[in-house]
Design an enzyme around this catalytic site. Structure first.
Site, short mmCIF file in Angstrom:
data_model
loop_
_atom_site.label_atom_id
_atom_site.label_comp_id
_atom_site.label_asym_id
_atom_site.label_seq_id
_atom_site.Cartn_x
_atom_site.Cartn_y
_atom_site.Cartn_z
N HIS A 1 42.84 27.55 12.75
CA HIS A 1 41.76 26.77 13.38
C HIS A 1 40.41 27.43 13.10
CE1 HIS A 1 45.06 25.69 16.42
NE2 HIS A 1 44.80 24.57 15.76
N LYS B 1 52.40 16.86 23.89
CA LYS B 1 52.65 18.11 23.19
C LYS B 1 53.12 19.23 24.12
CE LYS B 1 49.90 17.55 19.07
NZ LYS B 1 49.07 18.25 18.11
N ARG C 1 46.72 21.23 5.81
CA ARG C 1 47.51 22.32 5.24
C ARG C 1 48.40 21.85 4.11
NH1 ARG C 1 49.69 23.81 11.10
NH2 ARG C 1 49.99 21.59 10.86
N SER D 1 50.14 26.49 15.59
CA SER D 1 50.33 26.96 16.96
C SER D 1 51.79 26.90 17.37
CB SER D 1 49.48 26.13 17.93
OG SER D 1 48.12 26.32 17.69
#
Length: 165
Positions: A18, A42, A92, A130
């Site tokens: 990030h 999430k 990514r 994460s």
């Protein structure tokens, strides 16, 4: 022309991936708003207030980061409310890109003035997520290479407190 952009995410916790995108975005845009999603699907480890505070600490040195806020709305609605017409998205892999291009089209339909800018993750951090970091931490693996020190300490404290209960 003043270029204002929003960088949205869950940031649970904020990682070097990030931070890579945020740092590079500050070189492109005059003003960055970091928008932290209160997305309960999430199941974040950190509550929204904690994620905002961690992100603030980690980005204090970046002068173009003008605002860090939480949101519980459609991203396009937030962008309109904040008078931002640029979304920054980190990519990514091709799988990220496939998802992001669909999201960009939906956001554009909701808020026609909104454009999405995709920044490729730097190769050194392109594998960090994460979710992976939390998984490594749960099994007592070394997470220092993936997190700024504030996020590293906070995640270890959070996991230790949860295991005590």
């Amino acid at each position: 022309m003043n270029k204002t952009a929003i960088y949205p995410g869950t940031f649970d916790p904020i990682t070097y991936g990030h931070l890579d995108i945020i740092t590079r975005a500050t070189k492109i845009f005059d003003s960055i708003t970091i928008a932290i999603s209160n997305n309960f699907t999430k199941k974040p480890i950190f509550n929204l207030k904690e994620r905002i505070e961690l992100t603030r600490k980690v980005t204090l040195h970046l002068k173009n980061v003008k605002k860090i806020l939480g949101f519980n709305d459609l991203l396009a609605n937030l962008a309109k409310k904040e008078k931002a017409n640029i979304l920054i998205r980190g990519v990514r892999t091709i799988f990220d890109f496939d998802y992001e291009i669909k999201l960009a089209a939906i956001n554009k339909q909701i808020y026609p003035d909104l454009d999405s800018i995709f920044l490729l993750s730097s190769k050194e951090v392109s594998f960090i997520s994460s979710s992976f970091v939390k998984e490594i931490a749960k099994y007592k693996g070394d997470i220092k290479p993936y997190l700024p020190k504030e996020a590293h300490s906070a995640l270890l404290r959070k996991l230790n407190n949860d295991s005590i209960k």
